[in-house]
Design a protein around this motif. Structure first.
Motif, PDB file in Angstrom:
ATOM      1  N   UNK A   8      83.464 -11.209  79.846  1.00  0.00           N
ATOM      2  CA  UNK A   8      83.865 -10.415  78.864  1.00  0.00           C
ATOM      3  C   UNK A   8      83.901 -11.547  77.504  1.00  0.00           C
ATOM      4  N   UNK A   9      83.519 -11.147  76.572  1.00  0.00           N
ATOM      5  CA  UNK A   9      83.476 -11.720  75.135  1.00  0.00           C
ATOM      6  C   UNK A   9      84.795 -11.391  74.405  1.00  0.00           C
ATOM      7  N   UNK A  10      85.789 -12.225  74.045  1.00  0.00           N
ATOM      8  CA  UNK A  10      86.790 -11.624  73.408  1.00  0.00           C
ATOM      9  C   UNK A  10      87.057 -12.022  72.174  1.00  0.00           C
ATOM     10  N   UNK A  11      87.376 -11.116  71.188  1.00  0.00           N
ATOM     11  CA  UNK A  11      87.644 -11.335  69.817  1.00  0.00           C
ATOM     12  C   UNK A  11      89.031 -10.915  69.618  1.00  0.00           C
ATOM     13  N   UNK A  12      89.811 -11.817  68.806  1.00  0.00           N
ATOM     14  CA  UNK A  12      91.158 -11.842  68.470  1.00  0.00           C
ATOM     15  C   UNK A  12      91.480 -11.786  67.122  1.00  0.00           C
ATOM     16  N   UNK A  19      83.932  -6.742  64.121  1.00  0.00           N
ATOM     17  CA  UNK A  19      83.158  -7.117  65.129  1.00  0.00           C
ATOM     18  C   UNK A  19      82.345  -5.784  65.287  1.00  0.00           C
ATOM     19  N   UNK A  20      82.885  -4.698  65.260  1.00  0.00           N
ATOM     20  CA  UNK A  20      82.223  -3.137  65.457  1.00  0.00           C
ATOM     21  C   UNK A  20      81.339  -3.017  64.500  1.00  0.00           C
ATOM     22  N   UNK A  21      81.258  -3.843  63.089  1.00  0.00           N
ATOM     23  CA  UNK A  21      80.236  -3.523  62.104  1.00  0.00           C
ATOM     24  C   UNK A  21      78.988  -3.860  62.724  1.00  0.00           C
ATOM     25  N   UNK A  22      78.716  -4.540  63.865  1.00  0.00           N
ATOM     26  CA  UNK A  22      77.262  -4.878  64.393  1.00  0.00           C
ATOM     27  C   UNK A  22      76.528  -3.932  64.991  1.00  0.00           C
ATOM     28  N   UNK A 117      89.535  -1.931  73.805  1.00  0.00           N
ATOM     29  CA  UNK A 117      90.241  -2.208  72.576  1.00  0.00           C
ATOM     30  C   UNK A 117      91.732  -1.775  73.150  1.00  0.00           C
ATOM     31  N   UNK A 118      92.595  -2.600  73.524  1.00  0.00           N
ATOM     32  CA  UNK A 118      93.872  -2.141  73.711  1.00  0.00           C
ATOM     33  C   UNK A 118      94.792  -1.926  72.627  1.00  0.00           C
ATOM     34  N   UNK A 156      91.081  -7.829  70.609  1.00  0.00           N
ATOM     35  CA  UNK A 156      92.633  -7.870  70.541  1.00  0.00           C
ATOM     36  C   UNK A 156      93.248  -7.947  68.988  1.00  0.00           C
ATOM     37  N   UNK A 157      93.407  -6.841  68.432  1.00  0.00           N
ATOM     38  CA  UNK A 157      93.968  -6.734  67.082  1.00  0.00           C
ATOM     39  C   UNK A 157      95.346  -6.514  67.049  1.00  0.00           C
ATOM     40  N   UNK A 158      96.155  -7.421  66.765  1.00  0.00           N
ATOM     41  CA  UNK A 158      97.569  -7.214  66.995  1.00  0.00           C
ATOM     42  C   UNK A 158      98.052  -5.961  65.880  1.00  0.00           C
TER      43      UNK A 158
END
Length: 370
Positions: A8-12, A19-22, A117-118, A156-158
Motif C-alpha cells: 500500500x502506498x501511504x499519503x499522510x 492525491x485524489x486529483x490524479x 481513507x480512515x 491519512x488526513x488528520x
C-alpha cells in the motif's frame, strides 16, 4: 525465512486528500456508513475528486459489517463495475470495502484502484491484509487474511478525525496499542515489525490522552493517525494473538466496540502471556523503549510497570475496566463462555499468539473481566 512488504502506498498530512486529483474520468464508488453519507466529511471527499468522475455511493455499512452487507455490496459492484473503489470511514467501512473488492475479484470482477481513507485512528485497516466480517446469527466474527486484500492507496488526513468523540478516540486508540503489543510478542515478529510496533506504542502512550481531551489538535491527531498505520503494518506482517481472538468473541456476543473489547483484555492477556519467557522479555523491553521502566530493570517488575501504565492510560481516557461496567452480568457471561471458547480457538489470530492456550486458559482470561 521471514518476509516484509508494504504493497500500500501511504499519503499522510492535512493536504493528503489532494492525491485524489490524479483520478480523471473514472467511475468511482464510495463505500461508507450512513452517518458519513450525510456528513460534511463526505462533501470534502467529493470536492477533492475532479468533477469529471461519475460518483456512486454505498452507505449500508454498519458496525461489524455482516456477511449479508458484503453480499449486497458485491451485487452492487457487479452492476456498477467501478474503476476505483474508496473505502471511507472507520474500520467497519474499510473492512467492508476490502471484503467487497476481494470477493468480487475472486469472481473475476476487477478494479483499477482500491483506496482506503480512515476517519478514525485505530484499526490500521488501510494498510493491512485482513478484514473482519460477522455473522450475527451465530454471534461470531470471522477474520480473513490474504496478501490480495491490501488496498492500493491509503490516505491519512488528520483533519478527517478532528471531530471524533472522546469515547471513540479512546476505544480506537487502545486498538492501536493492542495491535502494537500483540505484533511485538508474536512469534513472527522481526526487526522490521518491532521498529513499527515500538514507535506506534510510544505514540499512543504519549498522545492518546491529549487526543481524547483536545480532539481539535491536528498535530496530536496526526500522530495517532500515524500510530494506527504503523501498528497496522506491524500486525499485518507479524500477526496478532489471543487478545484479538477473544475480543472478536466479546464483540460478536455482546456488541462491544472492538477497541474497547481489546482494552478490557489487555491486562489479563499480558499477565497470561508473561508466563512465557520470551514474551515476558519482550514486554519488558517494550516497557523500557517506551520510557515506562528504567534500563536493566527486572523483567517481572518491568511487565508490572507496563501493566500499571496501561491502567493509567485507560483511566486517563475514561475507559471501563470490567464487563460489569458495561452491564454484562456474570450469568450472561457464563452462558456465553463455552461458545466463545470454541470460536476463539478457531480464530485465525490465535495462530500467532506467543503462548498456547487451552480452553481452561481462555475461560480464565474471560472470567478476569467480571
Amino acid at each position: 525465512m521471514k518476509t516484509f512488504s508494504v504493497p500500500t502506498r501511504v499519503y499522510s498530512g492535512d493536504d493528503s486528500l489532494k492525491v485524489l486529483g490524479r483520478f480523471r474520468q473514472r467511475k468511482i464508488w464510495i463505500i461508507c456508513d450512513g452517518f458519513l453519507a450525510t456528513s460534511p466529511l463526505l462533501e470534502r471527499l467529493k470536492q477533492a475528486l475532479p468533477a469529471d468522475n461519475p460518483l456512486s455511493l454505498f452507505s449500508d455499512i454498519t458496525p461489524d459489517p455482516t456477511i449479508a452487507t458484503v453480499v449486497k455490496g458485491i451485487e452492487q459492484m457487479q452492476a456498477l463495475r467501478p474503476d476505483v473503489v474508496i473505502g471511507f470511514g472507520g474500520g467497519s467501512a474499510l473492512d467492508a470495502a476490502k471484503a467487497i473488492v476481494w470477493f468480487s475479484r475472486q469472481q473475476g470482477i476487477d478494479i483499477e484502484t482500491c483506496i482506503a481513507i480512515p476517519t478514525t485512528s485505530g484499526t490500521g485497516s488501510e494498510v493491512t491484509s485482513a478484514f473482519v466480517i460477522s455473522d450475527p446469527s451465530k454471534g461470531i466474527k470471522y477474520p480473513l487474511f490474504s496478501d490480495e486484500i491490501y488496498p492500493d492507496i491509503a490516505i491519512l488526513d488528520p483533519t478527517l478525525v478532528a471531530t471524533v468523540p472522546p469515547a471513540i478516540t479512546a476505544n480506537t486508540g487502545m486498538d492501536v496499542l493492542t495491535h502494537a503489543l500483540e505484533a511485538y510478542v508474536s512469534p513472527r515478529a522481526s526487526d522490521f515489525t518491532d521498529a513499527l510496533a515500538e514507535k506506534a506504542a510510544q505514540l499512543v502512550f504519549r498522545h492518546l490522552p491529549t487526543a481524547c481531551r483536545q480532539g481539535d489538535c491536528l498535530i496530536t491527531r496526526g500522530k495517532m493517525h500515524n500510530a494506527s498505520t504503523l501498528a497496522g503494518i506491524a500486525f499485518s506482517q507479524a500477526g496478532l494473538g489471543i487478545n484479538h481472538a477473544i475480543a472478536h468473541q466479546l464483540g460478536g456476543q455482546f456488541h462491544i466496540a472492538h477497541g474497547l473489547a481489546n482494552a478490557l483484555l489487555l491486562v489479563p492477556v499480558i499477565q497470561y502471556n508473561a508466563a512465557d519467557n520470551r514474551a515476558r522479555k519482550r514486554y519488558a523491553r517494550l516497557a523500557q523503549v517506551c520510557g515506562i521502566s528504567p534500563a536493566q530493570c527486572d523483567e517481572r517488575q518491568a511487565v508490572n510497570q507496563l501493566i500499571q501504565r496501561i491502567e493509567q492510560l485507560k483511566n486517563q481516557c475514561g475507559l471501563p475496566r470490567y464487563l460489569r461496567d458495561l452491564k454484562v452480568g456474570a450469568n450472561q457471561l457464563e452462558a456465553s463462555i463455552p461458545a466463545m471458547i470454541v470460536a476463539a480457538q478457531a480464530d485465525a489470530t490465535l495462530k500467532t499468539t506467543p503462548r498456547a492456550a487451552t480452553a481452561a486458559d481462555i475461560r480464565e482470561i474471560i472470567e478476569a473481566l467480571l
